[in-house]
Motif scaffolding. Structure first.
Motif, PDB file in Angstrom:
ATOM      1  N   ARG A  61       0.857  -1.195   0.000  1.00  0.00           N
ATOM      2  CA  ARG A  61       0.000   0.000   0.000  1.00  0.00           C
ATOM      3  C   ARG A  61       0.887   1.237   0.000  1.00  0.00           C
ATOM      4  NH1 ARG A  61      -5.314   0.351   0.933  1.00  0.00           N
ATOM      5  NH2 ARG A  61      -5.364  -1.696   1.890  1.00  0.00           N
ATOM      6  N   LEU A  62       0.699   2.079  -1.017  1.00  0.00           N
ATOM      7  CA  LEU A  62       1.562   3.245  -1.198  1.00  0.00           C
ATOM      8  C   LEU A  62       0.728   4.517  -1.313  1.00  0.00           C
ATOM      9  CD1 LEU A  62       3.964   1.790  -3.943  1.00  0.00           C
ATOM     10  CD2 LEU A  62       4.385   1.902  -1.475  1.00  0.00           C
ATOM     11  N   HIS A  63       1.397   5.647  -1.069  1.00  0.00           N
ATOM     12  CA  HIS A  63       0.752   6.941  -1.260  1.00  0.00           C
ATOM     13  C   HIS A  63       0.900   7.436  -2.700  1.00  0.00           C
ATOM     14  CE1 HIS A  63      -0.119   7.240   2.938  1.00  0.00           C
ATOM     15  NE2 HIS A  63       1.152   7.234   3.289  1.00  0.00           N
ATOM     16  N   GLN A  64       1.944   6.979  -3.382  1.00  0.00           N
ATOM     17  CA  GLN A  64       2.122   7.281  -4.798  1.00  0.00           C
ATOM     18  C   GLN A  64       2.469   5.991  -5.513  1.00  0.00           C
ATOM     19  OE1 GLN A  64       4.869  10.479  -5.939  1.00  0.00           O
ATOM     20  NE2 GLN A  64       5.395   9.358  -7.798  1.00  0.00           N
ATOM     21  N   PHE A  65       1.741   5.710  -6.597  1.00  0.00           N
ATOM     22  CA  PHE A  65       2.023   4.497  -7.361  1.00  0.00           C
ATOM     23  C   PHE A  65       1.606   4.711  -8.808  1.00  0.00           C
ATOM     24  CE2 PHE A  65      -2.251   4.148  -5.690  1.00  0.00           C
ATOM     25  CZ  PHE A  65      -2.999   3.633  -6.744  1.00  0.00           C
ATOM     26  N   ASP A  66       2.107   3.848  -9.679  1.00  0.00           N
ATOM     27  CA  ASP A  66       1.817   3.948 -11.110  1.00  0.00           C
ATOM     28  C   ASP A  66       0.681   3.004 -11.477  1.00  0.00           C
ATOM     29  OD1 ASP A  66       3.845   5.820 -11.700  1.00  0.00           O
ATOM     30  OD2 ASP A  66       5.348   4.229 -11.687  1.00  0.00           O
ATOM     31  N   LYS A  67      -0.170   3.460 -12.410  1.00  0.00           N
ATOM     32  CA  LYS A  67      -1.297   2.636 -12.829  1.00  0.00           C
ATOM     33  C   LYS A  67      -1.682   2.982 -14.258  1.00  0.00           C
ATOM     34  CE  LYS A  67      -5.312   2.956 -10.512  1.00  0.00           C
ATOM     35  NZ  LYS A  67      -6.564   3.194 -11.266  1.00  0.00           N
ATOM     36  N   VAL A  68      -2.043   1.960 -15.004  1.00  0.00           N
ATOM     37  CA  VAL A  68      -2.637   2.137 -16.331  1.00  0.00           C
ATOM     38  C   VAL A  68      -4.119   1.822 -16.200  1.00  0.00           C
ATOM     39  CG1 VAL A  68      -2.672   1.338 -18.719  1.00  0.00           C
ATOM     40  CG2 VAL A  68      -0.488   1.582 -17.514  1.00  0.00           C
ATOM     41  N   GLU A  69      -4.948   2.689 -16.750  1.00  0.00           N
ATOM     42  CA  GLU A  69      -6.404   2.600 -16.579  1.00  0.00           C
ATOM     43  C   GLU A  69      -7.088   2.457 -17.934  1.00  0.00           C
ATOM     44  OE1 GLU A  69      -9.492   3.078 -13.435  1.00  0.00           O
ATOM     45  OE2 GLU A  69      -7.333   2.727 -13.467  1.00  0.00           O
ATOM     46  N   ILE A  70      -8.238   1.773 -17.941  1.00  0.00           N
ATOM     47  CA  ILE A  70      -9.100   1.779 -19.119  1.00  0.00           C
ATOM     48  C   ILE A  70     -10.459   2.348 -18.717  1.00  0.00           C
ATOM     49  CG2 ILE A  70      -8.003  -0.029 -20.484  1.00  0.00           C
ATOM     50  CD1 ILE A  70      -9.929  -2.049 -19.279  1.00  0.00           C
ATOM     51  N   VAL A  71     -11.032   3.171 -19.605  1.00  0.00           N
ATOM     52  CA  VAL A  71     -12.324   3.829 -19.371  1.00  0.00           C
ATOM     53  C   VAL A  71     -13.167   3.664 -20.622  1.00  0.00           C
ATOM     54  CG1 VAL A  71     -13.490   6.045 -18.999  1.00  0.00           C
ATOM     55  CG2 VAL A  71     -11.396   5.515 -17.737  1.00  0.00           C
ATOM     56  N   GLN A  72     -14.454   3.378 -20.442  1.00  0.00           N
ATOM     57  CA  GLN A  72     -15.370   3.333 -21.581  1.00  0.00           C
ATOM     58  C   GLN A  72     -16.626   4.143 -21.274  1.00  0.00           C
ATOM     59  OE1 GLN A  72     -16.092   0.245 -24.276  1.00  0.00           O
ATOM     60  NE2 GLN A  72     -14.562  -1.173 -23.428  1.00  0.00           N
ATOM     61  N   LEU A  73     -17.114   4.855 -22.284  1.00  0.00           N
ATOM     62  CA  LEU A  73     -18.419   5.519 -22.268  1.00  0.00           C
ATOM     63  C   LEU A  73     -19.256   4.823 -23.328  1.00  0.00           C
ATOM     64  CD1 LEU A  73     -17.182   9.226 -22.145  1.00  0.00           C
ATOM     65  CD2 LEU A  73     -17.928   7.810 -20.226  1.00  0.00           C
ATOM     66  N   VAL A  74     -20.404   4.258 -22.917  1.00  0.00           N
ATOM     67  CA  VAL A  74     -21.138   3.369 -23.819  1.00  0.00           C
ATOM     68  C   VAL A  74     -22.636   3.660 -23.791  1.00  0.00           C
ATOM     69  CG1 VAL A  74     -19.412   1.560 -23.421  1.00  0.00           C
ATOM     70  CG2 VAL A  74     -21.516   1.559 -22.083  1.00  0.00           C
ATOM     71  N   HIS A  75     -23.324   3.128 -24.790  1.00  0.00           N
ATOM     72  CA  HIS A  75     -24.784   3.179 -24.825  1.00  0.00           C
ATOM     73  C   HIS A  75     -25.314   2.407 -23.617  1.00  0.00           C
ATOM     74  CE1 HIS A  75     -28.908   2.508 -26.117  1.00  0.00           C
ATOM     75  NE2 HIS A  75     -28.727   3.384 -27.106  1.00  0.00           N
ATOM     76  N   PRO A  76     -26.323   2.935 -22.905  1.00  0.00           N
ATOM     77  CA  PRO A  76     -26.807   2.271 -21.690  1.00  0.00           C
ATOM     78  C   PRO A  76     -27.282   0.835 -21.911  1.00  0.00           C
ATOM     79  CG  PRO A  76     -28.267   4.082 -22.358  1.00  0.00           C
ATOM     80  CD  PRO A  76     -27.013   4.217 -23.143  1.00  0.00           C
TER      81      PRO A  76
END
Length: 421
Positions: A278-293
């Protein structure tokens, strides 16, 4: 946030689902409905008076054109009296503000697929994969391995900043860079557009994705400019489309981003937070999608499979959990957690969460599309870690140690430049 009309039309269902999240007090729902009834009454009265003012103003114009100045003046006095009585607009604005403030305090409703439960022990294992390795005698946890191989200097991080801010050095820094590039390439090859967003966001962005007012204590706050250091790239990336109407033909919108992430993690201490856990600063790659409901739950399954394939490529033992109501995030309708097994610590480590927020975030951000009738509708938003690096690194180091070296999975060889450390 939830929509008032939906709450008003589905009161018992809303309370039942909020109870699954162990939300309290449910009386906030009743308070909201009382305020909404008052708002509707005030709006009706205001609209009636406004209609009378508009009609009278039109009639004044007609009278003046007809030369009936005295009658026009009498009607002007009547309009002035109506306008003076429209103080209900002040109360209407105050009531609407109160409704908005309550809505910010009510979490998203959990999907009917969400298991009932209060603690992580109530989460449901959906499936698992990979083999838990049998480590050689004298195997070490990652905090000893990074010292042995000169990969991370925790004490130097303490000196420069404080606990929870490690310094990656030599091959440790190179391996971080290799994993980030591999994760991004994995995502972009599957249709995600890469984004490099700001690392600080304004208050509106933090409200948009639900970090405020729920998690203000967990974020670092640059008070002079009222900016917040991002806890995840989900925040700036999703806010790209805040207050936008997306063409239906452009859905789904797929985005991926690498950023450092900053979390105060107040109260974190003890063996469970040792090393990279558990860190206060860390690296991360994220994926996000906006889609039809109509497609968000199919998209959720696709994103879960995407992250699963990524973990499989790293040759790590893993399991996927569907979180129970009591262990879910404030804004999520359903969340799947991914854990990898840390053989030296003999424990499961969370490395990813994939969530469907349905319209909760997009209602806050007013991210919409126009359907076939031309009417704006809210899109659904989803996001997932793909991947968070610290615990992935911990598991890679611990699970692949043998004969004084650490073997890296094949997918990282071309990025790191060697098969082992």
């Amino acid at each position: 946030m939830l929509q008032v009309n939906f709450i008003r039309q589905n009161v018992e269902f809303v309370k039942e689902r909020l109870a699954v999240k162990h939300f309290s007090p449910l009386s906030l729902v009743d308070d909201l409905l009382v305020l909404d009834e008052r708002r509707r009454k005030l709006q009706f009265e205001h609209d009636e008076k406004q209609a009378k003012v508009n009609a009278a103003s039109k009639e004044i114009g007609n009278l003046m054109r007809e030369g009936k100045k005295d009658a026009a003046e009498l009607l002007k006095a009547e309009v002035a009296g109506l306008k003076a009585s429209m103080e209900d607009l002040v109360e209407l604005n105050a009531v609407e503000t109160s409704i908005h403030n309550i809505l910010l305090l009510i979490p998203n409703l959990p999907s009917v697929q969400v298991p009932v439960g209060r603690t992580p022990e109530d989460n449901v294992v959906v499936r698992s994969g990979g083999e838990i390795p049998v480590l050689p005698a004298g195997a070490k946890p990652h905090w000893d391995l990074v010292n042995q191989h000169g990969l991370i200097d925790f004490e130097l991080g303490n000196k420069i900043t404080g606990s929870g801010f490690p310094v990656y050095i030599n091959k440790g820094a190179k391996l971080q860079r290799a994993m980030i590039q591999y994760f991004l390439d994995f995502n972009t090859a599957r249709g995600y557009m890469e984004i490099q967003p700001p690392l600080l966001v304004n208050e509106a962005s933090a409200y948009g994705t639900g970090q405020l007012p729920d998690k203000e204590g967990q974020m670092y706050h640059a008070t002079v400019d009222n900016f917040f250091l991002i806890p995840t790239s989900e925040v700036p990336v999703t806010n790209i489309y805040r207050d936008e109407i997306i063409k239906e033909a452009d859905l789904p919108v797929r985005m991926t981003a690498y950023t450092p992430c900053f979390r105060r993690e107040a109260g974190s201490y003890g063996k469970d937070v040792r090393g990279l856990n558990r860190l206060h600063q860390f690296d991360k790659v994220e994926i996000v999608q906006l889609v039809h409901p109509d497609k968000s739950y199919d998209t959720l399954d696709t994103m879960v499979a995407h992250v699963e394939e990524l973990i499989q490529s790293l040759e790590l033992p893993y399991r996927i959990l569907r979180l129970c109501g009591g262990d879910m995030g404030f804004t999520s309708a359903i969340t799947y957690d991914f854990e990898v097994y840390s053989a030296a610590q003999e424990k499961w480590l969370e490395v990813s969460s994939v969530s469907n927020f349905e319209a909760y975030q997009t209602n806050r951000m007013k991210i919409r599309f126009k359907d076939g009738t031309g009417k704006p509708q809210l899109v659904h938003s989803l996001n997932g870690s793909s991947m968070a690096l610290p615990r992935i690194l911990a598991a890679l180091l611990e699970n692949n140690q043998q004969d004084g070296t650490i073997r890296l999975p094949k997918v990282l060889h071309s990025y790191f430049g060697a098969g082992q450390i």
